[in-house]
Design an enzyme around this catalytic site. Sequence first.
Site: not given
Ligand code: UT7
Length: 331
Positions: A116, A258, A288
């Site tokens: 990115c 970004h 993104n």
């Molecule tokens: O461009 C390159 C660089 N990219 C980035 O910088 C992205 C960086 N990371 C992020 O933006 C975030 O970490 C994400 C958006 C990818 C994920 O958000 P998060 O707040 O870190 O969520 P998480 O992975 O900790 O998941 C929290 C919960 C989980 O459920 P439980 O285990 O708490 O029950 C996931 O299963 O959210 C759940 N979850 C979703 N639920 C509904 C993860 N993805 C989804 C989804 N819809 N799409």
Amino acid sequence: MNPLYDAKIAGTGKYVPKKIVNNLDLEKKLDTSDEWIRTRTGMWERRYKSEDEASSDLAYEAALRALEAANLKAKDLDMVVVGTISPDHSFPSTACILSKKLGIKDIPAFDLSAGCSGFIYATSVALQFISTGNYKNVLVVGVEILTTLINWQDRGTAVLFGDGAGAAILTRTERNDVSKILDSDLSSDGTFGELLIQEAGGSRCPASIESVKNNKHTLYMEGNKIFKLAVRSMQASCEKILKRNNLDIKKIDWLIPHQANFRIIETLGKKLHIDSGKVIVTIDKYANTSSSTIPIALDEAIKSKKIRKGDLVLLVAFGAGLTSGSILLRF
Ligand code: UT7
């Protein structure tokens, strides 16, 4: 070393595919919700390529618009640099395909892989060639079709990406021109490379029936870890470039980070103590788009007359590699 010549951004352009995919469309395909996507990422919709579109097609449209804005013809270009991790093919480069589409040859054209941070890296490379006096006009493109790399089994990453291209023409500028690129900062840390990776398709894991079956050609990301590293490295790059130029953050008119997650943008803004009204955000519309988020946001901010001549603008990116970097410019 003092540069022999200064460079400025003489024109920008963007192109996004016509197909809009909103969060409700994704609800039909995945175990997700509009509410989760909006609150966790700030994304409302994104663009998906049509069946016959490849990265060079998007890059071509963005390049034409940037050339028009710079009042230049393709034949005026001395070099083409494309930042992408989703090229048309592994080879030839998308930059060469783009040059052919533009009807130009006999100049250097190459792709650059910095995730990115691709547009920031490509702009910095172009800047070096202009400051030494080698070249006058360089086309820099950030283009990505990441939707072809989506792992539809992984809702944590599948909702995050869109397709698009942004382009800028860097031009040698007169010493008395207020507009110029003031500085660039690039960095990397390969020790975290496996947190954000497309495992198969290269020499480490060539394409096989097995690799396709196991989804190894799609994008893998450990979102939580990447989130923290994104904030940390973009903050570090901004602070470094501001300090080196004896600038307080208050002097910055516009920050274009970004666009990976609105919460990353918000956290970065707070850590830098910049007024949130000075931070350009496009993630709601395009999600993104990797190396093209910054040139797309830059183009929109210029065309909507948010960014005006003389404004101090800070661009900052973070991505696979891991890579990071920033560009400080007076528009
Ligand atoms: O461009 C390159 C660089 N990219 C980035 O910088 C992205 C960086 N990371 C992020 O933006 C975030 O970490 C994400 C958006 C990818 C994920 O958000 P998060 O707040 O870190 O969520 P998480 O992975 O900790 O998941 C929290 C919960 C989980 O459920 P439980 O285990 O708490 O029950 C996931 O299963 O959210 C759940 N979850 C979703 N639920 C509904 C993860 N993805 C989804 C989804 N819809 N799409």
